[in-house]
Design an enzyme around this catalytic site. Structure first.
Site, PDB file in Angstrom:
ATOM      1  NE  ARG A 251      -4.592  -1.165   0.080  1.00  0.00           N
ATOM      2  CZ  ARG A 251      -4.661  -2.206  -0.494  1.00  0.00           C
ATOM      3  NH1 ARG A 251      -3.573  -2.689  -1.606  1.00  0.00           N
ATOM      4  NH2 ARG A 251      -5.727  -2.862  -0.628  1.00  0.00           N
ATOM      5  CD  GLU A 280      -3.429   3.312  -5.370  1.00  0.00           C
ATOM      6  OE1 GLU A 280      -2.498   3.296  -4.524  1.00  0.00           O
ATOM      7  OE2 GLU A 280      -4.171   2.512  -5.832  1.00  0.00           O
ATOM      8  CG  HIS A 298      -3.507  -0.661  -6.466  1.00  0.00           C
ATOM      9  ND1 HIS A 298      -3.841  -0.005  -5.320  1.00  0.00           N
ATOM     10  CD2 HIS A 298      -3.534  -1.913  -6.288  1.00  0.00           C
ATOM     11  CE1 HIS A 298      -4.259  -0.945  -4.239  1.00  0.00           C
ATOM     12  NE2 HIS A 298      -3.856  -2.180  -5.144  1.00  0.00           N
TER      13      HIS A 298
HETATM   14  P1  NAP Z   1      -0.965 -11.365   5.074  1.00  0.00           P
HETATM   15  O1  NAP Z   1      -0.991 -12.913   4.482  1.00  0.00           O
HETATM   16  O2  NAP Z   1      -1.923 -11.062   6.037  1.00  0.00           O
HETATM   17  O3  NAP Z   1       0.332 -10.943   5.157  1.00  0.00           O
HETATM   18  C1  NAP Z   1       0.768  -9.714   5.607  1.00  0.00           C
HETATM   19  C2  NAP Z   1       2.224  -9.908   6.497  1.00  0.00           C
HETATM   20  O4  NAP Z   1       2.634  -8.709   7.039  1.00  0.00           O
HETATM   21  C3  NAP Z   1       1.831 -10.728   7.735  1.00  0.00           C
HETATM   22  O5  NAP Z   1       2.616 -11.859   7.724  1.00  0.00           O
HETATM   23  C4  NAP Z   1       2.388  -9.847   8.961  1.00  0.00           C
HETATM   24  O6  NAP Z   1       3.209 -10.543  10.090  1.00  0.00           O
HETATM   25  C5  NAP Z   1       3.085  -8.781   8.326  1.00  0.00           C
HETATM   26  N1  NAP Z   1       3.261  -7.574   9.086  1.00  0.00           N
HETATM   27  C6  NAP Z   1       2.204  -6.987   9.683  1.00  0.00           C
HETATM   28  N2  NAP Z   1       2.782  -5.689  10.421  1.00  0.00           N
HETATM   29  C7  NAP Z   1       4.142  -5.703   9.917  1.00  0.00           C
HETATM   30  C8  NAP Z   1       5.044  -4.837  10.167  1.00  0.00           C
HETATM   31  N3  NAP Z   1       5.006  -3.814  10.813  1.00  0.00           N
HETATM   32  N4  NAP Z   1       6.410  -5.185   9.754  1.00  0.00           N
HETATM   33  C9  NAP Z   1       6.676  -6.243   9.134  1.00  0.00           C
HETATM   34  N5  NAP Z   1       5.579  -7.216   8.702  1.00  0.00           N
HETATM   35  C10 NAP Z   1       4.254  -6.938   9.089  1.00  0.00           C
HETATM   36  O7  NAP Z   1      -1.426 -10.629   3.893  1.00  0.00           O
HETATM   37  P2  NAP Z   1      -1.263 -10.844   2.175  1.00  0.00           P
HETATM   38  O8  NAP Z   1      -2.232 -11.708   1.534  1.00  0.00           O
HETATM   39  O9  NAP Z   1       0.261 -11.391   1.927  1.00  0.00           O
HETATM   40  O10 NAP Z   1      -1.337  -9.168   1.440  1.00  0.00           O
HETATM   41  C11 NAP Z   1      -0.486  -8.278   2.007  1.00  0.00           C
HETATM   42  C12 NAP Z   1      -1.070  -6.724   1.573  1.00  0.00           C
HETATM   43  O11 NAP Z   1      -0.491  -6.648   0.287  1.00  0.00           O
HETATM   44  C13 NAP Z   1      -2.420  -6.424   1.616  1.00  0.00           C
HETATM   45  O12 NAP Z   1      -2.704  -6.238   2.944  1.00  0.00           O
HETATM   46  C14 NAP Z   1      -2.645  -5.693   0.718  1.00  0.00           C
HETATM   47  O13 NAP Z   1      -2.505  -4.084   1.151  1.00  0.00           O
HETATM   48  C15 NAP Z   1      -1.446  -5.784  -0.308  1.00  0.00           C
HETATM   49  N6  NAP Z   1      -2.089  -6.152  -1.692  1.00  0.00           N
HETATM   50  C16 NAP Z   1      -1.615  -5.431  -2.647  1.00  0.00           C
HETATM   51  C17 NAP Z   1      -2.023  -5.715  -3.901  1.00  0.00           C
HETATM   52  C18 NAP Z   1      -1.747  -4.940  -5.043  1.00  0.00           C
HETATM   53  O14 NAP Z   1      -2.800  -4.827  -6.113  1.00  0.00           O
HETATM   54  N7  NAP Z   1      -0.970  -4.103  -5.268  1.00  0.00           N
HETATM   55  C19 NAP Z   1      -2.757  -7.132  -4.099  1.00  0.00           C
HETATM   56  C20 NAP Z   1      -2.874  -7.843  -2.984  1.00  0.00           C
HETATM   57  C21 NAP Z   1      -2.522  -7.270  -1.676  1.00  0.00           C
HETATM   58  P3  NAP Z   1       2.737 -10.935  11.413  1.00  0.00           P
HETATM   59  O15 NAP Z   1       1.859 -12.194  11.189  1.00  0.00           O
HETATM   60  O16 NAP Z   1       4.025 -10.967  12.005  1.00  0.00           O
HETATM   61  O17 NAP Z   1       1.749  -9.929  11.661  1.00  0.00           O
HETATM   62  C1  GLV Z   2      -5.465  -5.147  -3.582  1.00  0.00           C
HETATM   63  O1  GLV Z   2      -4.640  -4.257  -3.591  1.00  0.00           O
HETATM   64  C2  GLV Z   2      -6.012  -5.846  -2.581  1.00  0.00           C
HETATM   65  O2  GLV Z   2      -5.723  -5.596  -1.530  1.00  0.00           O
HETATM   66  O3  GLV Z   2      -6.707  -6.932  -2.929  1.00  0.00           O
END
Ligand code: NAP
Ligand code: GLV
Length: 351
Positions: A251, A280, A298
């Protein structure tokens, strides 16, 4: 309490892919879409008018779903967001009010990890710059210094490159898996789930400071929270190698974008690949003029198959909420045990 006859039970803020709409139709559920033009969102007023009468709000990440809006939703049985990130939704307020919030995790993990790699490679090997040069007809003769970028694999130096992954959840792990093909050393940081990193073969846990100092590529995969807001600012960018590249598909506000522009302009780091922005769709002044950035609008999860599946998941959560059932993917599952939720269900569905 029943809804006025003409109020569709599901309000969708913007057009979603057909598989999600089809699922709602085949369940016989009426839905209204507030904005069908692809290039704009509904007005705050339109969302504000729709929420008090609907049972489920199916939102996209572009619409703020704040406490004030949720408080007007006296008939709301749930908010179903078609995205994994829910930073636009006040989840704490929803939980307090007894409203479950759904999201679409997992299905977009590979697609987003692939896009992260596309950005990383494009930034390292200057792909957009070389493409622009080629299509402008400027390619006259092959040259040894033409678009010499940085190796991602050991390449000519023979030195494995270090990939630093900040946030080792679903997407962070998928990005790490892909690094094996480039023979990279992978380090990762996450504050609470260190065990997950330590039990992953080929990945080493480091502190955030060590990760920033060691990595040739730093890739961000944290959710946007109070804790991660401006996680990467002046101190962190100065800690990175001057040859390093920063990739952000998480993000925008995770990075202080104004400081990033300075870091890129003054050579604190070598380049950046960004899919997301702090305000954004706007970008910080100067960002788009820099020669060492690759900028995308994005599109992390933007494949046709994945967006279709995300819409289906959002529709499934919406259908469950409508029936007063638990959504298959709820970000605040603790809500189901609260008096606020049980009373809400009782009041709206009559027990
Ligand atoms: P996820 O499985 O919940 O993984 C997020 C990870 O971040 C967790 O393992 C968490 O660890 C860690 N975290 C939380 N706070 C942190 C910190 N201060 N420092 C370091 N690590 C930290 O989520 P995901 O499915 O991988 O998605 C992650 C993010 O990607 C989403 O929330 C979204 O904002 C973004 N995203 C963007 C797109 C795009 O289109 N660009 C698409 C999909 C997702 P802990 O378990 O230790 O808390
Ligand atoms: C995209 O940015 C998502 O969070 O699914």
């Amino acid at each position: 309490m029943s809804l006025p006859v003409n109020t569709p039970p599901v309000v969708i803020t913007r057009q979603i892919p057909e598989p999600g709409l089809e699922l709602l139709r085949s369940a016989g559920v009426r839905a209204s879409i507030l904005e069908t033009e692809e290039d704009r969102g509904p007005t705050t007023e339109a969302v504000g008018r729709a929420v008090p009468g609907c049972r489920v709000l199916l939102s996209l990440l572009t619409e703020p779903v704040d406490r004030a809006l949720l408080e007007t939703g006296s008939q709301l049985l749930g908010v179903s967001q078609m995205a994994v990130g829910v930073d636009n939704v006040d989840v704490a307020a929803a939980t307090e009010l007894g409203i479950p919030v759904g999201n679409t995790p997992g299905v977009l993990t590979d697609t987003t990890a692939d896009l992260t790699w596309a950005l990383l490679l494009a930034a390292a090997r200057l792909i957009p710059q070389a493409h622009a040069y080629q299509v402008a007809g400027r390619y006259r003769i092959w040259g040894p210094n033409l678009f010499t970028g940085m190796d991602v694999s050991p390449g000519g130096s023979g030195r494995p490159k270090v990939l630093g992954i900040v946030g080792f959840g679903r997407i962070g792990q998928a990005v790490a898996r892909r690094a094996a093909g480039f023979e990279m050393d992978v380090v990762a940081f996450t504050p609470r789930s260190r065990h997950r990193i330590e039990s992953t073969p080929g990945v080493r846990w480091t502190t955030l400071d060590e990760l920033l100092e060691e990595s040739d590529f730093v890739s961000l995969h944290v959710p946007l929270t109070e804790e991660t807001h401006h996680l990467i600012g002046q101190e962190e960018l100065l800690r990175m190698k001057p040859t390093a590249i920063l990739v952000n598909t998480a993000r925008g506000p995770v990075v202080n974008e104004e400081v990033l522009v300075r870091a890129l302009a003054e050579g604190w780091i070598a380049g950046a690949g960004l899919d997301v922005y702090e305000e954004e769709p706007a970008m910080a002044p100067g960002l788009a003029d820099l020669p060492n950035v690759v900028l995308l609008p994005h599109i992390g999860s933007a494949s046709q198959d994945t967006r279709g599946r995300m819409a289906e998941m959002a529709a499934r959560n919406a259908l469950a909420f409508l029936e007063g059932e638990r959504g298959p993917t709820t970000v605040n599952p603790q809500v189901y045990e609260t008096t606020a939720y049980l009373e809400r269900l009782d009041r709206i569905l009559g027990g």
